[in-house]
Design a protein around this motif. Structure first.
Motif, mmCIF file in Angstrom:
data_model
loop_
_atom_site.group_PDB
_atom_site.id
_atom_site.type_symbol
_atom_site.label_atom_id
_atom_site.label_comp_id
_atom_site.label_asym_id
_atom_site.label_seq_id
_atom_site.Cartn_x
_atom_site.Cartn_y
_atom_site.Cartn_z
ATOM 1 N N SER A 1 -3.373 0.423 -3.390
ATOM 2 C CA SER A 1 -2.924 -0.872 -2.894
ATOM 3 C C SER A 1 -2.750 -1.832 -4.061
ATOM 4 O O SER A 1 -3.455 -1.733 -5.077
ATOM 5 C CB SER A 1 -3.885 -1.455 -1.852
ATOM 6 O OG SER A 1 -5.043 -1.948 -2.486
ATOM 7 N N THR B 1 -5.023 -8.976 1.379
ATOM 8 C CA THR B 1 -5.799 -7.746 1.488
ATOM 9 C C THR B 1 -6.622 -7.791 2.765
ATOM 10 O O THR B 1 -7.037 -8.869 3.217
ATOM 11 C CB THR B 1 -6.739 -7.558 0.291
ATOM 12 O OG1 THR B 1 -7.576 -8.715 0.171
ATOM 13 C CG2 THR B 1 -5.942 -7.408 -0.988
ATOM 14 N N ILE B 2 -6.835 -6.632 3.358
ATOM 15 C CA ILE B 2 -7.606 -6.525 4.592
ATOM 16 C C ILE B 2 -9.013 -7.062 4.371
ATOM 17 O O ILE B 2 -9.667 -6.736 3.396
ATOM 18 C CB ILE B 2 -7.654 -5.062 5.050
ATOM 19 C CG1 ILE B 2 -6.269 -4.642 5.530
ATOM 20 C CG2 ILE B 2 -8.677 -4.859 6.164
ATOM 21 C CD1 ILE B 2 -5.776 -5.358 6.756
ATOM 22 N N TYR C 1 0.829 -1.202 0.000
ATOM 23 C CA TYR C 1 0.000 0.000 0.000
ATOM 24 C C TYR C 1 0.866 1.255 0.000
ATOM 25 O O TYR C 1 2.009 1.228 0.457
ATOM 26 C CB TYR C 1 -0.845 0.069 1.283
ATOM 27 C CG TYR C 1 -1.627 -1.166 1.637
ATOM 28 C CD1 TYR C 1 -1.010 -2.244 2.258
ATOM 29 C CD2 TYR C 1 -2.999 -1.242 1.397
ATOM 30 C CE1 TYR C 1 -1.732 -3.381 2.612
ATOM 31 C CE2 TYR C 1 -3.728 -2.373 1.748
ATOM 32 C CZ TYR C 1 -3.090 -3.434 2.354
ATOM 33 O OH TYR C 1 -3.804 -4.562 2.702
ATOM 34 N N GLY D 1 -9.671 -10.427 5.978
ATOM 35 C CA GLY D 1 -9.627 -11.708 6.651
ATOM 36 C C GLY D 1 -9.138 -11.565 8.077
ATOM 37 O O GLY D 1 -8.366 -10.665 8.378
ATOM 38 N N VAL D 2 -9.578 -12.466 8.927
ATOM 39 C CA VAL D 2 -9.137 -12.428 10.322
ATOM 40 C C VAL D 2 -7.633 -12.661 10.389
ATOM 41 O O VAL D 2 -7.102 -13.509 9.682
ATOM 42 C CB VAL D 2 -9.881 -13.489 11.144
ATOM 43 C CG1 VAL D 2 -9.339 -13.543 12.570
ATOM 44 C CG2 VAL D 2 -11.367 -13.198 11.169
ATOM 45 N N GLY D 3 -6.984 -11.895 11.213
ATOM 46 C CA GLY D 3 -5.561 -12.088 11.428
ATOM 47 C C GLY D 3 -4.680 -11.359 10.449
ATOM 48 O O GLY D 3 -3.466 -11.498 10.496
ATOM 49 N N ASN D 4 -5.266 -10.584 9.564
ATOM 50 C CA ASN D 4 -4.475 -9.866 8.580
ATOM 51 C C ASN D 4 -4.206 -8.459 9.082
ATOM 52 O O ASN D 4 -5.128 -7.749 9.479
ATOM 53 C CB ASN D 4 -5.243 -9.815 7.264
ATOM 54 C CG ASN D 4 -4.321 -9.643 6.084
ATOM 55 O OD1 ASN D 4 -3.129 -9.900 6.194
ATOM 56 N ND2 ASN D 4 -4.862 -9.211 4.973
ATOM 57 N N THR D 5 -2.977 -8.051 9.085
ATOM 58 C CA THR D 5 -2.569 -6.775 9.664
ATOM 59 C C THR D 5 -1.690 -6.029 8.687
ATOM 60 O O THR D 5 -0.890 -6.629 7.975
ATOM 61 C CB THR D 5 -1.801 -7.017 10.970
ATOM 62 O OG1 THR D 5 -2.658 -7.649 11.907
ATOM 63 C CG2 THR D 5 -1.282 -5.720 11.574
ATOM 64 N N ILE D 6 -1.839 -4.707 8.659
ATOM 65 C CA ILE D 6 -0.995 -3.860 7.806
ATOM 66 C C ILE D 6 0.183 -3.358 8.632
ATOM 67 O O ILE D 6 0.003 -2.826 9.723
ATOM 68 C CB ILE D 6 -1.804 -2.682 7.238
ATOM 69 C CG1 ILE D 6 -2.871 -3.194 6.256
ATOM 70 C CG2 ILE D 6 -0.885 -1.702 6.532
ATOM 71 C CD1 ILE D 6 -3.686 -2.087 5.611
ATOM 72 N N TYR D 7 1.380 -3.532 8.091
ATOM 73 C CA TYR D 7 2.608 -3.062 8.727
ATOM 74 C C TYR D 7 3.172 -1.921 7.903
ATOM 75 O O TYR D 7 3.280 -2.021 6.682
ATOM 76 C CB TYR D 7 3.629 -4.196 8.839
ATOM 77 C CG TYR D 7 3.156 -5.308 9.747
ATOM 78 C CD1 TYR D 7 2.479 -6.403 9.237
ATOM 79 C CD2 TYR D 7 3.365 -5.244 11.124
ATOM 80 C CE1 TYR D 7 2.021 -7.419 10.066
ATOM 81 C CE2 TYR D 7 2.912 -6.251 11.963
ATOM 82 C CZ TYR D 7 2.243 -7.328 11.424
ATOM 83 O OH TYR D 7 1.777 -8.325 12.243
ATOM 84 N N PHE D 8 3.570 -0.861 8.597
ATOM 85 C CA PHE D 8 3.980 0.367 7.933
ATOM 86 C C PHE D 8 5.491 0.544 7.948
ATOM 87 O O PHE D 8 6.182 0.096 8.876
ATOM 88 C CB PHE D 8 3.345 1.578 8.622
ATOM 89 C CG PHE D 8 1.884 1.723 8.333
ATOM 90 C CD1 PHE D 8 0.951 1.008 9.058
ATOM 91 C CD2 PHE D 8 1.437 2.575 7.328
ATOM 92 C CE1 PHE D 8 -0.414 1.120 8.783
ATOM 93 C CE2 PHE D 8 0.084 2.699 7.055
ATOM 94 C CZ PHE D 8 -0.837 1.973 7.782
ATOM 95 N N TYR E 1 0.109 5.056 1.642
ATOM 96 C CA TYR E 1 -0.752 5.948 2.400
ATOM 97 C C TYR E 1 -0.118 7.334 2.437
ATOM 98 O O TYR E 1 1.103 7.465 2.412
ATOM 99 C CB TYR E 1 -0.914 5.455 3.846
ATOM 100 C CG TYR E 1 -1.935 4.367 4.039
ATOM 101 C CD1 TYR E 1 -1.613 3.033 3.758
ATOM 102 C CD2 TYR E 1 -3.204 4.639 4.514
ATOM 103 C CE1 TYR E 1 -2.548 2.030 3.951
ATOM 104 C CE2 TYR E 1 -4.140 3.649 4.699
ATOM 105 C CZ TYR E 1 -3.813 2.344 4.414
ATOM 106 O OH TYR E 1 -4.731 1.341 4.603
ATOM 107 N N ILE F 1 -5.466 6.194 2.545
ATOM 108 C CA ILE F 1 -4.901 5.332 1.516
ATOM 109 C C ILE F 1 -4.866 6.036 0.161
ATOM 110 O O ILE F 1 -5.740 6.842 -0.173
ATOM 111 C CB ILE F 1 -5.680 4.004 1.399
ATOM 112 C CG1 ILE F 1 -4.887 3.008 0.562
ATOM 113 C CG2 ILE F 1 -7.083 4.237 0.841
ATOM 114 C CD1 ILE F 1 -5.384 1.597 0.638
ATOM 115 N N ILE G 1 -6.676 -1.080 -5.351
ATOM 116 C CA ILE G 1 -7.310 0.137 -4.853
ATOM 117 C C ILE G 1 -6.591 1.325 -5.461
ATOM 118 O O ILE G 1 -5.372 1.399 -5.435
ATOM 119 C CB ILE G 1 -7.263 0.246 -3.314
ATOM 120 C CG1 ILE G 1 -8.183 -0.780 -2.673
ATOM 121 C CG2 ILE G 1 -7.645 1.656 -2.859
ATOM 122 C CD1 ILE G 1 -8.188 -0.725 -1.157
#
Lengths: 116, 108
Positions: A48, A97-98, A33, A100-107, A35, A45, A56
Motif C-alpha cells: 500500500s 489509510t484504513i 493498494y 479511520g471511521v468512514g474509510n473504505t477500500i474500493y477495488f 492485492y 494485501i 505496507i
C-alpha cells in the motif's frame, strides 16, 4: 467513469519475462493498494502507498516492485515471472489509510495474470 | 494473529429462502468490519462497514449486523441476482484482512 481502473485485464506470458500492470484511480484518494487473489480466491494485501509513499510491504518476493508516479497511479512491475505468480491482481484505493471511521477500500476489476 | 473466518464456504438457496452468512474475527485492534460482494471475473464491490457491536446496516435484501466477535450478513427473500461470493474483512492498521468468502447460489 470507472473509479479504479487497471490494465491489462488479461495477461498471458512466459516464465522469465518481465511485465507491468498499471492502475489509476479518479476518486481523489490518497492511499492505493495492490492485492493478490490466488487460485483459492483468497485475497491478500501485497503493498500500500499513501501519497506516493510506501507504507505496507508484505512478504512479497522482491521481483515484485510497485511504483507510484503520483497519488492517482500505482503500477506493479514483476520481474522474472514464475508459474506461481499466476493469480488475479487487484488494485484498490481509499481516501486515507484504513483505520479511520468512514474509510473504505474500493477495488478495480482485476488483472488476470497467467504464466506459462 | 489477525484472522477472519467465514462460514459456510458455500450456500445454496432457493429463491425466497432467507438465510445468514457468518464472519468471525479476532477482536484486538479492530478498525471496522467490512462486507464485499464479488461476482465472477469482477473486483470486490463494497457493501457495508460496521464499527461497533450492535450496529446494523441494510441495503435492499441484505442486512449486516455486528457483535463483539462475529458479524452476520442476513439475506431476506434472495433472488438469483444475489448469487455471488460474499467476502468479509476486518480493518487492521492500514489494511483489510479478508476471509475466504461464502459462495452463494440462489436458484429460481
Amino acid at each position: 467513469d470507472t473509479a479504479v481502473s487497471q490494465t491489462p485485464k488479461y495477461l498471458v506470458t512466459q516464465m522469465g519475462n518481465d511485465k507491468s500492470i498499471k492502475c489509476e484511480q479518479n476518486l481523489g484518494h490518497d492511499t492505493m493498494y495492490w492485492y493478490k487473489q490466488d487460485s483459492k480466491k483468497f485475497l491478500k494485501i501485497m503493498f500500500s502507498y499513501n501519497n506516493k509513499e510506501l507504507i505496507i510491504n508484505e512478504t512479497v518476493p522482491n521481483r515484485f516492485s510497485p511504483k507510484s508516479p503520483d497519488k492517482a497511479h500505482l503500477n506493479l512491475h514483476i520481474n522474472s515471472l514464475e508459474l506461481g505468480d499466476s493469480a488475479v491482481y487487484f488494485c484498490a484505493s481509499s481516501r486515507r489509510t484504513i483505520g479511520g471511521v468512514g474509510n473504505t477500500i474500493y477495488f478495480g476489476e482485476g488483472s488476470w495474470l497467467t504464466v506459462v | 494473529e489477525d484472522q477472519v473466518t467465514q462460514s459456510p464456504e458455500a450456500l445454496r438457496l432457493q429463491e425466497g429462502e432467507s438465510s445468514s452468512l457468518n464472519c468471525s474475527y479476532t477482536v484486538s485492534g479492530l478498525r471496522g468490519l467490512f462486507w464485499y460482494r464479488q461476482d465472477p471475473g469482477k473486483g470486490p464491490e463494497f457493501l457495508f462497514t460496521l464499527y461497533s457491536a450492535g450496529e446494523e446496516k441494510e441495503k435492499e435484501r441484505l442486512k449486516a449486523t455486528l457483535t463483539k466477535k462475529e458479524s452476520f450478513l442476513h439475506i431476506t427473500a434472495p433472488k438469483p441476482e444475489d448469487s455471488a461470493t460474499y467476502l468479509c474483512a476486518r480493518g487492521s492498521q492500514g489494511n483489510l484482512i479478508f476471509g475466504k468468502g461464502t459462495k452463494l447460489s440462489v436458484k429460481p
